[in-house]
Design an enzyme around this catalytic site. Sequence first.
Site, PDB file in Angstrom:
ATOM      1  N   ILE A   1      27.227  -8.723  67.953  1.00 40.94           N
ATOM      2  CA  ILE A   1      25.912  -8.073  68.070  1.00 40.94           C
ATOM      3  C   ILE A   1      25.462  -7.440  66.746  1.00 40.94           C
ATOM      4  O   ILE A   1      24.269  -7.271  66.507  1.00 40.94           O
ATOM      5  CB  ILE A   1      25.960  -7.027  69.217  1.00 40.94           C
ATOM      6  CG1 ILE A   1      24.571  -6.760  69.766  1.00 40.94           C
ATOM      7  CG2 ILE A   1      26.667  -5.753  68.809  1.00 40.94           C
ATOM      8  CD1 ILE A   1      24.579  -6.016  71.097  1.00 40.94           C
TER       9      ILE A   1
ATOM     10  N   GLU B   1      37.604  -1.249  67.395  1.00 41.23           N
ATOM     11  CA  GLU B   1      36.663  -0.417  68.166  1.00 41.23           C
ATOM     12  C   GLU B   1      36.641  -0.799  69.635  1.00 41.23           C
ATOM     13  O   GLU B   1      36.466   0.052  70.502  1.00 41.23           O
ATOM     14  CB  GLU B   1      35.253  -0.546  67.583  1.00 41.23           C
ATOM     15  CG  GLU B   1      35.117   0.090  66.211  1.00 41.23           C
ATOM     16  CD  GLU B   1      33.760  -0.181  65.575  1.00 41.23           C
ATOM     17  OE1 GLU B   1      32.947  -0.895  66.175  1.00 41.23           O
ATOM     18  OE2 GLU B   1      33.553   0.322  64.465  1.00 41.23           O
TER      19      GLU B   1
ATOM     20  N   HIS C   1      40.368  -9.477  70.146  1.00 36.30           N
ATOM     21  CA  HIS C   1      39.358 -10.455  69.748  1.00 36.30           C
ATOM     22  C   HIS C   1      39.590 -10.909  68.322  1.00 36.30           C
ATOM     23  O   HIS C   1      40.051 -10.150  67.470  1.00 36.30           O
ATOM     24  CB  HIS C   1      37.940  -9.893  69.909  1.00 36.30           C
ATOM     25  CG  HIS C   1      37.758  -8.537  69.299  1.00 36.30           C
ATOM     26  ND1 HIS C   1      38.185  -7.375  69.904  1.00 36.30           N
ATOM     27  CD2 HIS C   1      37.194  -8.161  68.122  1.00 36.30           C
ATOM     28  CE1 HIS C   1      37.890  -6.343  69.138  1.00 36.30           C
ATOM     29  NE2 HIS C   1      37.309  -6.793  68.040  1.00 36.30           N
TER      30      HIS C   1
HETATM   31  P1  AMP Z   1      36.501  -4.361  66.253  1.00 31.75           P
HETATM   32  O1  AMP Z   1      36.123  -3.281  65.290  1.00 31.75           O
HETATM   33  O2  AMP Z   1      37.449  -5.363  65.659  1.00 31.75           O
HETATM   34  O3  AMP Z   1      36.991  -3.822  67.579  1.00 31.75           O
HETATM   35  O4  AMP Z   1      35.179  -5.180  66.507  1.00 31.75           O
HETATM   36  C1  AMP Z   1      34.346  -4.977  67.605  1.00 31.75           C
HETATM   37  C2  AMP Z   1      33.113  -5.827  67.381  1.00 31.75           C
HETATM   38  O5  AMP Z   1      32.443  -5.970  68.613  1.00 31.75           O
HETATM   39  C3  AMP Z   1      32.122  -5.240  66.382  1.00 31.75           C
HETATM   40  O6  AMP Z   1      31.929  -6.155  65.307  1.00 31.75           O
HETATM   41  C4  AMP Z   1      30.846  -5.069  67.229  1.00 31.75           C
HETATM   42  O7  AMP Z   1      29.681  -5.329  66.494  1.00 31.75           O
HETATM   43  C5  AMP Z   1      31.063  -6.052  68.346  1.00 31.75           C
HETATM   44  N1  AMP Z   1      30.396  -5.771  69.611  1.00 31.75           N
HETATM   45  C6  AMP Z   1      30.422  -4.602  70.318  1.00 31.75           C
HETATM   46  N2  AMP Z   1      29.709  -4.736  71.443  1.00 31.75           N
HETATM   47  C7  AMP Z   1      29.239  -6.006  71.466  1.00 31.75           C
HETATM   48  C8  AMP Z   1      28.427  -6.743  72.388  1.00 31.75           C
HETATM   49  N3  AMP Z   1      27.962  -6.203  73.522  1.00 31.75           N
HETATM   50  N4  AMP Z   1      28.132  -8.041  72.088  1.00 31.75           N
HETATM   51  C9  AMP Z   1      28.596  -8.588  70.958  1.00 31.75           C
HETATM   52  N5  AMP Z   1      29.365  -7.943  70.047  1.00 31.75           N
HETATM   53  C10 AMP Z   1      29.670  -6.664  70.294  1.00 31.75           C
END
Ligand code: AMP
Length: 115
Positions: free
Chosen positions: A30, A94, A99
Site C-alpha cells: 500500500i 510492522e 511476508h
Molecule cells: P514490514 O515492515 O516488513 O512488516 O512491512 C509491512 C508492509 O505492509 C509495509 O511495507 C506496509 O506498507 C504494508 N502494508 C500494511 N498494510 C497494508 C495493506 N492493507 N495493504 C498492503 N500493504 C500493506
Amino acid sequence: MPTIFSKIVAGEIPADIVYQDERVTAFKDIHPLAPVHILIIPNKEIATVDDVSPEDEATLGHLFVVAKEVARKLGIAESGYRLIINCKGDGGQEVFHLHLHLLGGKKLGSMLAKS
Ligand code: AMP
C-alpha cells in the site's frame, strides 16, 4: 485475532492481489518503496521468521517460486530485484504475519543505509 494480511487473504479487506493460490497470496504494498513493491505471504498466519517450524518448509519454499513468477509477470526478472523479510523490532517488522517484500523496477542501491 486475525492480522490485517489474513483479512486480505480472506477477501475481507481490499488489496491489489497479483497472485493467489491455496498456500500463498501476493499483493501490492500500500506504500510502495519502489516502482514494483509486492508482498508475498503464506495464507497460514506465521507471525515472524522466528516462529517458522519444519512443517512450514514447503510453503516457505513456495513463496520463493511465486516471487520468481510474479517478478517475471511484472517485467523485472531480467533487470533484477530484491527480496526482503523483516523480523521483529530490530528487523523493522510492522505487520506480524510473515511476508516477503519483492522490490524492483529501479536500481535499489546498497542493501542497508551506510551510517
Ligand atoms: P514490514 O515492515 O516488513 O512488516 O512491512 C509491512 C508492509 O505492509 C509495509 O511495507 C506496509 O506498507 C504494508 N502494508 C500494511 N498494510 C497494508 C495493506 N492493507 N495493504 C498492503 N500493504 C500493506
